[in-house]
Design an enzyme around this catalytic site. Structure first.
Site, short mmCIF file in Angstrom:
data_model
loop_
_atom_site.label_atom_id
_atom_site.label_comp_id
_atom_site.label_asym_id
_atom_site.label_seq_id
_atom_site.Cartn_x
_atom_site.Cartn_y
_atom_site.Cartn_z
N GLU A 43 0.83 -1.21 0.00
CA GLU A 43 0.00 0.00 0.00
C GLU A 43 0.86 1.26 0.00
O GLU A 43 0.60 2.21 -0.73
CB GLU A 43 -0.94 0.01 1.21
CG GLU A 43 -1.88 -1.18 1.31
CD GLU A 43 -2.61 -1.50 0.02
OE1 GLU A 43 -2.73 -0.62 -0.85
OE2 GLU A 43 -3.04 -2.66 -0.14
N HIS B 77 -4.93 -6.49 -11.35
CA HIS B 77 -4.27 -7.46 -10.47
C HIS B 77 -3.88 -8.73 -11.22
O HIS B 77 -3.19 -9.58 -10.66
CB HIS B 77 -5.16 -7.81 -9.28
CG HIS B 77 -5.42 -6.65 -8.37
ND1 HIS B 77 -6.43 -5.75 -8.60
CD2 HIS B 77 -4.77 -6.22 -7.26
CE1 HIS B 77 -6.41 -4.83 -7.66
NE2 HIS B 77 -5.41 -5.09 -6.83
#
Ligand SMILES: [Zn+2]
Length: 718
Positions: free
Chosen positions: A363, A448
């Site tokens: 993140e 992803h």
């Protein structure tokens, strides 16, 4: 930009400081240069960086002029990286009459003496063709279109938290005025999933759409919280979770505030003793301990590896919120609040909080990407954005050297997922969805999944092909082309990726241009004829991108890696044309506009250069020509080339055309009616010109509205 980007994994364990790699991952002793410290960049103090940014801002009008930007454009200094030798890379965002230009970013490379040596563009050149900043479409109609067109969420609606912002969309050849809307609906991230939708402010066409807080998905259970050391601050007679050594990063208890505003009910953690959590979710502090530890490790990784001081390289820590929302099986970075949010997990994963080491690394790395290349979170650039977070999340896991969570190239292996992980970099396709090899699908699949190509490249560059055990887990470098080679080690591979990301990538970078960026970064760090650069090229070839460079061996005087031969000779035997594949730029050609390009906004047929003709959407003409071509005297000589036509027109009528003229006679005409998804080979008979010296011209013409792009590559006469 209100972008959230996510992933997850599980929980950290015992602390052991250190930067040494695990023995099982050490690899391939190439007898070549060490990585220059900081990937070649100087450590910068907060004041030094601010001074460099101030200088960049002061220079902006002169730079805009020198680069040929228009009077309505402004450059906004965003980031500066200074080389160890004083050369610098200045990243600018762009505005057009005050509106943000999506795809307007660029990097100006300045030599030691301050002269501009080159520029890396997200959108080549000036913003042309935007007819004012007054939208034909109302903001309301644009919102309705966004609600109607949203693909990633159901029952999409705009709420007062969502935005409809006028921007200039410069991701295509012809920039347009557009609305950037955010809509909310049921989706992968729960009932309030969000999606960005870009709507053409004139035609109402949807230009792009992407999720702003994608899922992490999966099931699992089990909690692993270990003993860790934390940096905290004294406050009165007690303590708070404020990490003064890492940009004063504060971890807050969000108290189940909504994802859209994790600060809403947030409180600081504070207590009279300096002992936090109990290793179980029965204490609200346990998740905060994980987050504080993971963010500190990530900070240290960037600082000690790349001389980068925090997400924005300004020494400031981003606040983090734990216990966000309810039953949230997600974690994400949000650039609009410069903050990170961590959910508590759900019954699907045994309510494990998503506060693990590699989640924090992933993140926080989204923040670094936002502060640098700012790769658009859709299409191929979105895959590169995700791959960057997986790459550095993995590097943080290695860096922390935590015995409870040793480094490996699996993502989310601690999550107790159904198949044991979220993603794996050595063999991405093993999860059943990710792409291991580049293909034209890369821009269409979830980011992803397309990240697999970048992850796979990184693994192969670092570790090479074949089976290994790393961090106790089986790995197997599985090249797409059957090649076999050793890697350069993860530290060198990471330095190459970081330098490419921060210096040579922009918002619109594709996989093909990421390859070019990493080859440049490897040349900067290790030399153009280094083994490192050679292995980087082999790793890309092993994921089906480009061909490997010639092996330079141990020599530093190896031939140029250009596959095209000498600058003046014919690139291909049997081709009477000079530079028919455009890999030498404009050599041999005469062009009425700068059509010969290696821009990443379109795809070459081969190599990285091609001719991009037309695409204006207004009345225009262009020519691309080569003279004195010796047509063979024997056999059936012909002109062959590869053509890709994309158009906004429809139907069989030829509105926009590309003609092939030989000695002024039109031998073939192509038009918007020849539109195709990929390149198609065209052949034109030249028997009538046997033994003659001729002039060849491609001539494009567009009518007043709706654009057609003609891409030409690999032209041959023989
Ligand atoms: Zn992510």
């Amino acid at each position: 930009m209100n972008r959230k980007t996510a992933l997850a994994a599980a929980v950290a364990a015992a602390l052991t400081l250190g930067t040494a790699a695990l023995a099982t991952s050490q690899n391939v002793a190439l007898a070549s240069a060490a990585t220059p410290s900081g990937a070649g960049f100087q450590a910068m103090s907060t004041m030094g960086r601010q001074a460099a940014l101030d200088q960049a801002a002061k220079d902006a009008p002169a730079v805009a002029k020198q680069l040929g930007l228009g009077p309505d454009e402004r450059l906004v200094a965003k980031d500066v990286l200074v080389e160890n030798d004083g050369a610098r890379h200045v990243r600018y965002d762009r505005t057009y009459r005050g509106l943000p230009v999506v795809g307007g970013d660029l990097v100006v490379h300045r030599a030691r003496n301050g002269a501009i040596s080159s520029t890396t563009w997200a959108h080549d050149g000036a913003i042309k063709g935007v007819a004012g900043v007054t939208p034909k479409l109302s903001a309301q109609d644009a919102s309705k279109t966004a609600e109607r067109s949203a693909k990633h969420v159901k029952q999409a609606r705009t709420t007062n938290l969502d935005t409809s912002q006028l921007v200039v969309w410069a991701v295509g050849k012809v920039p347009v005025l557009a609305y950037r809307n955010t809509v909310t609906g049921a989706g992968d991230a729960g009932a309030n999933s969000r999606e960005a939708v870009l709507v053409d402010a004139a035609s109402g066409a949807v230009l792009d759409q992407y999720e702003v807080n994608p899922e992490i998905g999966g099931t699992g259970n089990g909690v692993n919280v270990g003993q860790v050391a934390l940096e905290t601050s004294q406050s009165g007679s007690g303590y708070t979770l404020t990490d003064a050594l890492h940009g004063s990063t504060v971890v807050y208890d969000s108290y189940n505030s909504p994802q859209s505003n994790p600060a809403q009910n947030a409180r600081a953690f504070s207590k009279s003793t300096n002992s936090w959590g109990n290793g179980s979710t029965s204490s609200r502090e346990s998740a905060a301990v994980d987050a504080s530890y993971g963010l500190a490790k990530t900070w240290d990784f960037y600082k000690n590896t790349f001389n980068r001081s925090g997400i924005r390289n300004d020494g400031r820590g981003a606040p983090a919120y734990v216990h966000v929302d309810n039953q949230l099986l997600n974690a994400f970075y949000d650039d609009s609040c410069f903050c990170m949010s961590f959910g508590d997990g759900s019954s699907q994963n045994g309510n494990i909080p998503l506060t693990a080491l590699d989640v924090s690394g992933h993140e926080m790395s989204h923040g670094v990407t936002a502060a640098t290349a700012n790769l658009n979170y859709s299409g191929e650039s979105g895959g590169l954005n995700e791959a960057t977070s997986d790459i550095f999340g993995t590097m943080v896991e290695f860096y922390a050297n935590n015995a409870g969570d040793p480094g490996d190239y699996y993502i989310g292996e601690k999550l107790n997922m159904g198949n044991g992980y979220l993603r794996r970099m050595d063999n991405p396709a093993a999860d059943g969805s990710s792409l291991s090899c580049y293909s034209s699908r890369a821009g269409q699949v979830d980011v992803h999944y397309s990240s697999g190509i970048g992850n796979h490249f990184f693994y192969l560059a670092a570790e090479g092909t074949g089976a290994k055990t790393i961090g106790g887990l089986p790995h197997n470098g599985t090249p797409c082309n059957g090649d076999s080679f050793g890697g350069i080690g993860k530290d060198k591979a990471a330095a190459v990726w970081y330098r490419a990301l921060t210096t040579y990538m922009t918002s619109t970078t594709t996989y093909s241009s990421a390859r070019t960026a990493t080859l440049q970064a490897a040349a900067d760090l290790y030399g153009a004829n280094s083994q490192e650069r050679y292995i980087v090229s082999k790793a890309w070839a092993a994921v089906s991108l480009g061909t490997a460079l010639p092996d330079p061996g141990g020599s530093t005087s190896s031939p140029s890696p250009s596959p095209s031969g000498s600058p003046t000779g014919n690139p291909n035997p049997g081709n009477a044309l000079t530079n028919g594949d455009f890999e030498q730029g404009a050599t041999g050609w005469t062009q009425s506009a700068n059509d010969i390009t290696n821009s990443n906004q379109q795809t070459p047929h081969g190599g990285s250069w091609y001719a991009w003709m037309m695409g204006y959407g207004s009345a225009a003409s262009e020519t691309l020509a080569q003279n004195n071509i010796a047509v063979p005297a024997a056999g059936s000589p012909k002109l062959t080339f590869w053509l890709k036509v994309t158009t906004q027109e429809s139907g069989p009528t030829a509105y926009d055309t590309l003609k092939v003229n030989v000695n002024g006679t039109t031998l073939a005409t192509y038009s918007n009616a020849n539109a195709s998804a990929g390149y198609v080979q065209k052949t034109v008979d030249l028997s009538a010109y046997r033994g003659q010296t001729v002039n060849l011209q491609f001539a494009g013409q567009e009518d007043a509205s709706l654009s057609t792009v003609f891409l030409v590559d690999d032209v041959s006469v023989g």
